[in-house]
Design an enzyme around this catalytic site. Sequence first.
Site, PDB file in Angstrom:
ATOM      1  N   THR A 116      -8.743  -1.461  -9.641  1.00  0.00           N
ATOM      2  CA  THR A 116      -8.678  -0.803  -8.342  1.00  0.00           C
ATOM      3  C   THR A 116      -7.322  -0.160  -8.089  1.00  0.00           C
ATOM      4  O   THR A 116      -6.292  -0.641  -8.613  1.00  0.00           O
ATOM      5  CB  THR A 116      -8.930  -1.838  -7.231  1.00  0.00           C
ATOM      6  OG1 THR A 116      -8.559  -1.269  -5.961  1.00  0.00           O
ATOM      7  CG2 THR A 116      -8.105  -3.108  -7.418  1.00  0.00           C
ATOM      8  N   TYR A 140      -6.403  -9.156  -2.663  1.00  0.00           N
ATOM      9  CA  TYR A 140      -7.434  -8.487  -3.464  1.00  0.00           C
ATOM     10  C   TYR A 140      -6.787  -7.714  -4.615  1.00  0.00           C
ATOM     11  O   TYR A 140      -7.153  -7.876  -5.782  1.00  0.00           O
ATOM     12  CB  TYR A 140      -8.254  -7.550  -2.559  1.00  0.00           C
ATOM     13  CG  TYR A 140      -9.139  -6.609  -3.323  1.00  0.00           C
ATOM     14  CD1 TYR A 140     -10.277  -7.065  -3.976  1.00  0.00           C
ATOM     15  CD2 TYR A 140      -8.819  -5.251  -3.422  1.00  0.00           C
ATOM     16  CE1 TYR A 140     -11.077  -6.196  -4.702  1.00  0.00           C
ATOM     17  CE2 TYR A 140      -9.606  -4.380  -4.139  1.00  0.00           C
ATOM     18  CZ  TYR A 140     -10.740  -4.848  -4.777  1.00  0.00           C
ATOM     19  OH  TYR A 140     -11.520  -3.989  -5.493  1.00  0.00           O
TER      20      TYR A 140
HETATM   21  N1  NAD Z   1     -16.291  -0.152  -3.598  1.00  0.00           N
HETATM   22  C1  NAD Z   1     -15.082   0.327  -3.875  1.00  0.00           C
HETATM   23  O1  NAD Z   1     -14.603   1.256  -3.216  1.00  0.00           O
HETATM   24  C2  NAD Z   1     -14.282  -0.245  -5.021  1.00  0.00           C
HETATM   25  C3  NAD Z   1     -13.038   0.317  -5.315  1.00  0.00           C
HETATM   26  C4  NAD Z   1     -12.277  -0.215  -6.352  1.00  0.00           C
HETATM   27  C5  NAD Z   1     -12.769  -1.237  -7.136  1.00  0.00           C
HETATM   28  N2  NAD Z   1     -13.987  -1.770  -6.852  1.00  0.00           N
HETATM   29  C6  NAD Z   1     -14.479  -2.839  -7.724  1.00  0.00           C
HETATM   30  O2  NAD Z   1     -15.764  -2.480  -8.218  1.00  0.00           O
HETATM   31  C7  NAD Z   1     -16.558  -3.639  -8.445  1.00  0.00           C
HETATM   32  C8  NAD Z   1     -17.908  -3.485  -7.788  1.00  0.00           C
HETATM   33  O3  NAD Z   1     -17.725  -3.293  -6.395  1.00  0.00           O
HETATM   34  P1  NAD Z   1     -18.954  -2.942  -5.438  1.00  0.00           P
HETATM   35  O4  NAD Z   1     -18.408  -2.080  -4.360  1.00  0.00           O
HETATM   36  O5  NAD Z   1     -20.112  -2.485  -6.221  1.00  0.00           O
HETATM   37  O6  NAD Z   1     -19.225  -4.379  -4.800  1.00  0.00           O
HETATM   38  P2  NAD Z   1     -20.601  -5.192  -4.608  1.00  0.00           P
HETATM   39  O7  NAD Z   1     -20.264  -6.352  -3.736  1.00  0.00           O
HETATM   40  O8  NAD Z   1     -21.708  -4.298  -4.193  1.00  0.00           O
HETATM   41  O9  NAD Z   1     -20.902  -5.704  -6.092  1.00  0.00           O
HETATM   42  C9  NAD Z   1     -20.384  -6.892  -6.629  1.00  0.00           C
HETATM   43  C10 NAD Z   1     -21.525  -7.604  -7.366  1.00  0.00           C
HETATM   44  O10 NAD Z   1     -21.002  -8.764  -8.023  1.00  0.00           O
HETATM   45  C11 NAD Z   1     -21.856  -9.871  -7.767  1.00  0.00           C
HETATM   46  N3  NAD Z   1     -21.007 -11.077  -7.853  1.00  0.00           N
HETATM   47  C12 NAD Z   1     -19.912 -11.372  -7.098  1.00  0.00           C
HETATM   48  N4  NAD Z   1     -19.381 -12.545  -7.494  1.00  0.00           N
HETATM   49  C13 NAD Z   1     -20.132 -12.995  -8.536  1.00  0.00           C
HETATM   50  C14 NAD Z   1     -20.073 -14.153  -9.356  1.00  0.00           C
HETATM   51  N5  NAD Z   1     -19.148 -15.094  -9.174  1.00  0.00           N
HETATM   52  N6  NAD Z   1     -21.010 -14.305 -10.321  1.00  0.00           N
HETATM   53  C15 NAD Z   1     -21.969 -13.354 -10.509  1.00  0.00           C
HETATM   54  N7  NAD Z   1     -22.076 -12.240  -9.753  1.00  0.00           N
HETATM   55  C16 NAD Z   1     -21.166 -12.061  -8.774  1.00  0.00           C
HETATM   56  C17 NAD Z   1     -22.438  -9.612  -6.383  1.00  0.00           C
HETATM   57  O11 NAD Z   1     -23.645 -10.277  -6.134  1.00  0.00           O
HETATM   58  C18 NAD Z   1     -22.631  -8.090  -6.433  1.00  0.00           C
HETATM   59  O12 NAD Z   1     -23.890  -7.749  -6.957  1.00  0.00           O
HETATM   60  C19 NAD Z   1     -15.725  -4.812  -7.921  1.00  0.00           C
HETATM   61  O13 NAD Z   1     -15.081  -5.435  -9.008  1.00  0.00           O
HETATM   62  C20 NAD Z   1     -14.711  -4.146  -7.010  1.00  0.00           C
HETATM   63  O14 NAD Z   1     -13.526  -4.896  -6.906  1.00  0.00           O
HETATM   64  C21 NAD Z   1     -14.756  -1.306  -5.813  1.00  0.00           C
HETATM   65  O1  UPG Z   2     -14.361   0.940  10.236  1.00  0.00           O
HETATM   66  C1  UPG Z   2     -13.401   1.345   9.565  1.00  0.00           C
HETATM   67  C2  UPG Z   2     -13.331   1.139   8.145  1.00  0.00           C
HETATM   68  C3  UPG Z   2     -12.207   1.580   7.476  1.00  0.00           C
HETATM   69  N1  UPG Z   2     -11.210   2.218   8.130  1.00  0.00           N
HETATM   70  C4  UPG Z   2     -10.025   2.685   7.387  1.00  0.00           C
HETATM   71  O2  UPG Z   2     -10.444   3.489   6.314  1.00  0.00           O
HETATM   72  C5  UPG Z   2      -9.573   3.336   5.190  1.00  0.00           C
HETATM   73  C6  UPG Z   2     -10.393   2.952   3.984  1.00  0.00           C
HETATM   74  O3  UPG Z   2     -10.898   1.633   4.189  1.00  0.00           O
HETATM   75  P1  UPG Z   2     -12.071   0.996   3.297  1.00  0.00           P
HETATM   76  O4  UPG Z   2     -13.211   1.948   3.220  1.00  0.00           O
HETATM   77  O5  UPG Z   2     -12.329  -0.372   3.819  1.00  0.00           O
HETATM   78  O6  UPG Z   2     -11.432   0.957   1.853  1.00  0.00           O
HETATM   79  P2  UPG Z   2     -10.072   0.294   1.306  1.00  0.00           P
HETATM   80  O7  UPG Z   2      -9.572  -0.788   2.176  1.00  0.00           O
HETATM   81  O8  UPG Z   2      -9.148   1.441   1.001  1.00  0.00           O
HETATM   82  O9  UPG Z   2     -10.575  -0.404  -0.025  1.00  0.00           O
HETATM   83  C7  UPG Z   2     -11.560   0.197  -0.858  1.00  0.00           C
HETATM   84  O10 UPG Z   2     -10.912   0.915  -1.845  1.00  0.00           O
HETATM   85  C8  UPG Z   2     -10.132   0.129  -2.724  1.00  0.00           C
HETATM   86  C9  UPG Z   2      -9.503   1.060  -3.746  1.00  0.00           C
HETATM   87  O11 UPG Z   2      -8.649   1.978  -3.127  1.00  0.00           O
HETATM   88  C10 UPG Z   2     -11.055  -0.870  -3.395  1.00  0.00           C
HETATM   89  O12 UPG Z   2     -10.383  -1.615  -4.331  1.00  0.00           O
HETATM   90  C11 UPG Z   2     -11.733  -1.766  -2.370  1.00  0.00           C
HETATM   91  O13 UPG Z   2     -12.634  -2.651  -3.026  1.00  0.00           O
HETATM   92  C12 UPG Z   2     -12.481  -0.898  -1.413  1.00  0.00           C
HETATM   93  O14 UPG Z   2     -13.026  -1.690  -0.361  1.00  0.00           O
HETATM   94  C13 UPG Z   2      -8.561   2.263   5.605  1.00  0.00           C
HETATM   95  O15 UPG Z   2      -7.393   2.897   6.082  1.00  0.00           O
HETATM   96  C14 UPG Z   2      -9.237   1.547   6.768  1.00  0.00           C
HETATM   97  O16 UPG Z   2      -8.332   0.995   7.697  1.00  0.00           O
HETATM   98  C15 UPG Z   2     -11.258   2.436   9.496  1.00  0.00           C
HETATM   99  O17 UPG Z   2     -10.338   3.003  10.088  1.00  0.00           O
HETATM  100  N2  UPG Z   2     -12.367   1.988  10.156  1.00  0.00           N
END
Ligand code: NAD
Ligand code: UPG
Length: 329
Positions: A116, A140
């Site tokens: 991330t 995180y």
């Molecule tokens: N969504 C974002 O913007 C974002 C940004 C950067 C990194 N990531 C990373 O991408 C990955 C996926 O994120 P996502 O947004 O799809 O989240 P998500 O919560 O939709 O997916 C996570 C999945 O992992 C499973 N899981 C969690 N803990 C587990 C465990 N102990 N054993 C087995 N399964 C488990 C959950 O059931 C879920 O299906 C994560 O590693 C997250 O940190 C997400």
């Molecule tokens: O209701 C809301 C939700 C979010 N935000 C703002 O929007 C921005 C983005 O927030 P969010 O969408 O929660 O993402 P991040 O906190 O930037 O984190 C995301 O992006 C990261 C990578 O940059 C990942 O690692 C995380 O898993 C993922 O949740 C932040 O400034 C928040 O404060 C608001 O102002 N209001």
Amino acid sequence: MRVMVTGGAGYIGSHTVRHLTAAGHQVVVYDNLSTGFAWAVGDAPLVRGDLADHALLAETLNRNRFDAVLHFAAYTVVPESVCDPLRYYANNTLNTWRLLQACAEAGVEHFVFSSTAAVYGMPEQMPVSEEAPLAPINPYGASKMMSERMLMDLGAASDLRYVSLRYFNVAGADPSGELGQATANATHLIKVACEAAVGQRDGITVFGTDYSTPDGTCVRDFIHVEDLARAHVQALAHLEEGGESRVLNCGYGRGYSVLEVIEAVKRCSGRDFQVRYGARRAGDPGEVVADNSRMLAALDWRPRYADLDTIVGHALAWEEEGLPRRLAR
Ligand SMILES: NC(=O)c1ccc[n+]([C@@H]2O[C@H](COP(=O)([O-])OP(=O)(O)OC[C@H]3O[C@@H](n4cnc5c(N)ncnc54)[C@H](O)[C@@H]3O)[C@@H](O)[C@H]2O)c1
Ligand SMILES: O=c1ccn([C@@H]2O[C@H](COP(=O)(O)OP(=O)(O)O[C@H]3O[C@H](CO)[C@@H](O)[C@H](O)[C@H]3O)[C@@H](O)[C@H]2O)c(=O)[nH]1
């Protein structure tokens, strides 16, 4: 290749499973369904299990003889990690250690890790490159930084080759409407704003208006989940072709503020909704935008949906039609 996808029932994992399957890989999903959904894995076999269950993990790895593991499973919410850090270190760091241990025992040779942008904390140079110092400002980000480090050290000490993909902010949905983000009580900006636009929430709160950014709200680099899913297929191809271990930023190199995102959701949906202005949220850096040049050079990958209105349009269609249709099945 035979690949195991941890967290493949989650948002990003499920989109990636579809792309892996379409590319001809044989996929098994390993997921405890804590935030994911069985329907999201499609036709891929699902092992419902926890990463902390060493016996099940070892049995799954030994039975299937995987060529690669893609590791998505984690907790992902920044403010939650600030309130409950040990829960994050347990699931993100300790469970990654467990998975790496099981992979080493089973002789898995290729690994793709969901890292991330949160590993950078508050970068001094923008856009931020992979060489920037790692200085996470929330548990995180720290939990993921430690996992990256374990992977790097294991890679140096063994035959394991890996790609750590540092995702920036992931959003959007499969344009066909079959998949999207179904996370309960989601906190992600674009999802929350789309839920407000379709009337699922009574509006949105902007967390902080006093950042050192052009309009005072946080700036993020949003990457479409489909582009990110394809990046995983390319990362796997890179490893399959003998490519060396890499750490790659996954973003577009263009930042949008929280207010710009909310405007885009209003514009694309044609709906107005209430916007409240609140205090800063714990653990939020002001601006995070990717330098993606290393990724563009390393992988056979080009963005297809690098346009905010496209990302928002697909996210809105999922909220409006895809998700209700899915829940009615
Ligand atoms: N969504 C974002 O913007 C974002 C940004 C950067 C990194 N990531 C990373 O991408 C990955 C996926 O994120 P996502 O947004 O799809 O989240 P998500 O919560 O939709 O997916 C996570 C999945 O992992 C499973 N899981 C969690 N803990 C587990 C465990 N102990 N054993 C087995 N399964 C488990 C959950 O059931 C879920 O299906 C994560 O590693 C997250 O940190 C997400
Ligand atoms: O209701 C809301 C939700 C979010 N935000 C703002 O929007 C921005 C983005 O927030 P969010 O969408 O929660 O993402 P991040 O906190 O930037 O984190 C995301 O992006 C990261 C990578 O940059 C990942 O690692 C995380 O898993 C993922 O949740 C932040 O400034 C928040 O404060 C608001 O102002 N209001």
